[in-house]
Motif scaffolding. Structure first.
Motif, short mmCIF file in Angstrom:
data_model
loop_
_atom_site.label_atom_id
_atom_site.label_comp_id
_atom_site.label_asym_id
_atom_site.label_seq_id
_atom_site.Cartn_x
_atom_site.Cartn_y
_atom_site.Cartn_z
N VAL A 170 -4.23 5.49 4.11
CA VAL A 170 -3.47 4.34 3.65
C VAL A 170 -4.32 3.64 2.60
N ILE A 171 -3.76 3.45 1.40
CA ILE A 171 -4.52 2.96 0.26
C ILE A 171 -3.79 1.77 -0.34
N GLU A 172 -4.53 0.70 -0.64
CA GLU A 172 -3.93 -0.45 -1.32
C GLU A 172 -3.34 0.02 -2.64
N ALA A 173 -2.15 -0.49 -2.99
CA ALA A 173 -1.36 0.08 -4.09
C ALA A 173 -2.07 0.01 -5.43
N PRO A 206 -4.74 9.66 -5.89
CA PRO A 206 -5.18 10.87 -5.19
C PRO A 206 -4.12 11.97 -5.31
N ALA A 207 -4.49 13.16 -4.94
CA ALA A 207 -3.56 14.29 -4.99
C ALA A 207 -2.80 14.36 -3.67
N CYS A 208 -1.72 13.59 -3.59
CA CYS A 208 -0.91 13.54 -2.36
C CYS A 208 0.19 14.59 -2.42
N THR A 209 0.35 15.33 -1.35
CA THR A 209 1.50 16.22 -1.23
C THR A 209 2.75 15.41 -0.95
N HIS A 210 2.60 14.38 -0.13
CA HIS A 210 3.66 13.43 0.17
C HIS A 210 3.05 12.03 0.10
N ALA A 211 3.83 11.05 -0.37
CA ALA A 211 3.36 9.67 -0.41
C ALA A 211 4.54 8.72 -0.37
N THR A 212 4.36 7.61 0.32
CA THR A 212 5.40 6.59 0.38
C THR A 212 4.75 5.21 0.32
N GLN A 213 5.31 4.34 -0.50
CA GLN A 213 4.79 2.98 -0.66
C GLN A 213 5.64 1.99 0.12
N SER A 214 4.98 1.03 0.73
CA SER A 214 5.68 -0.04 1.43
C SER A 214 4.77 -1.27 1.45
N GLY A 215 5.20 -2.30 2.12
CA GLY A 215 4.37 -3.48 2.18
C GLY A 215 4.94 -4.51 3.13
N PRO A 216 4.06 -5.39 3.58
CA PRO A 216 2.67 -5.55 3.14
C PRO A 216 1.71 -4.61 3.86
N MET A 217 0.50 -4.52 3.35
CA MET A 217 -0.57 -3.92 4.14
C MET A 217 -0.74 -4.75 5.41
N LEU A 218 -1.03 -4.10 6.51
CA LEU A 218 -1.31 -4.81 7.75
C LEU A 218 -2.80 -5.06 7.92
N GLY A 254 0.79 -1.22 0.00
CA GLY A 254 0.00 0.00 0.00
C GLY A 254 0.82 1.26 0.00
N VAL A 255 0.11 2.39 -0.01
CA VAL A 255 0.71 3.72 -0.04
C VAL A 255 0.12 4.54 1.09
N PHE A 256 1.01 5.21 1.82
CA PHE A 256 0.58 6.18 2.82
C PHE A 256 0.59 7.56 2.16
N CYS A 257 -0.56 8.20 2.10
CA CYS A 257 -0.75 9.48 1.41
C CYS A 257 -1.01 10.59 2.41
N ILE A 258 -0.22 11.66 2.29
CA ILE A 258 -0.40 12.85 3.11
C ILE A 258 -0.95 13.95 2.22
N ALA A 259 -2.15 14.39 2.51
CA ALA A 259 -2.79 15.49 1.78
C ALA A 259 -3.54 16.33 2.81
N ASP A 260 -4.73 16.79 2.49
CA ASP A 260 -5.54 17.49 3.49
C ASP A 260 -5.95 16.52 4.59
N THR A 261 -6.02 15.24 4.25
CA THR A 261 -6.25 14.18 5.22
C THR A 261 -5.16 13.13 5.04
#
Length: 241
Positions: free
Chosen positions: A120-123, A131-143, A110-117
């Motif tokens: 955590v979104i499945e990749a 989405p319109a993320c200001t910051h985003a980082t992908q890792s895995g696995p989803m928990l 998944g991806v952790f997205c930092i925006a107005d909110t």
């Protein structure tokens, strides 16, 4: 009250970041809550393009003190992100949707997205509708995926490590960052997010290299090598103030 046991430590008035030590299934964890009132960011490189790699380097490059920080995603030997990475709206690495070796390739990731909110979104869902993320980082696995544990996790598994990750509340207003202070398996770590923190979606960041910085308690973990992506909240005041 959600905590089994807690030691509350308050950050400076500049931000609402709080970290608590809790016990879950006999193991110790530290959980840090960051709300959308806090200026949560990702950090990877300095102005020269060199990898920062440490909490101290983030402070030196920004000229500000960290209130909270944590390693935030897997990285190659050269510290470049393994998966999707956006910082200040600039994409450095695309989304990886294929399966593969190691924890990162244990789909779903998944991806952790930092925006107005915070989300955590499945990749693959993220790639299909970015989405319109200001910051985003992908890792895995989803928990945790929509309230369910990752299907490959085994209750009682003897694969135990120090682990860290993030889960987000259903309203997207709070991100719960957690690090285990004891070695735990994926199943037990995931149930922390599902059952205690009650986050519908949560993402594993890494294991073994997991580190936390919490200015309020004076905690600054160190390790035997530089980090890749770092997530954190800077104090509004400069380091010289």
């Amino acid at each position: 009250m959600r905590w089994v046991a807690a030691l509350v430590v308050c950050a400076s008035p500049a931000a609402a970041v709080t970290c608590e030590d809790i016990t879950h299934l006999g193991a110790s964890f530290t959980v840090c809550d960051v709300t959308t009132d806090d200026d949560l960011q990702l950090f990877l490189r300095d102005d020269a393009g060199d990898i920062l790699g440490s909490f101290r380097a983030v402070e030196a490059a920004s000229g500000k003190n960290l209130l909270f920080a944590m390693n935030a995603g897997m990285y190659h030997d050269d510290r470049d992100p393994v998966g999707h990475y956006i910082e200040d709206g600039v994409e450095e690495m695309r989304v990886i949707t294929s399966d593969g070796p190691g924890n990162f390739g244990l789909l779903p990731n998944g991806v952790f997205c930092i925006a107005d909110t915070y989300t955590v979104i499945e990749a693959r869902a993220y790639a299909a509708n970015p989405p319109a993320c200001t910051h985003a980082t992908q890792s895995g696995p989803m928990l945790v995926i929509d309230g369910a544990l990752h299907p490959r996790f085994i209750d009682g598994s003897d694969s135990r490590n120090i682990r860290n990750g993030v889960g987000t509340t259903a309203d997207g207003q709070t991100a719960h960052f957690a690090i285990s202070n004891d070695a735990v398996n994926f199943h037990d770590f995931a149930t922390l997010f599902r059952d205690v923190l009650q986050t519908p979606n949560a993402l594993f960041f890494d294991g073994k290299v997991s580190r936390l910085y919490d200015a309020a308690s004076g905690r600054s973990d160190f390790g035997f090598g530089a980090l890749g992506p770092i997530v954190g909240v800077l104090d509004d005041a400069s380091a010289a103030d």
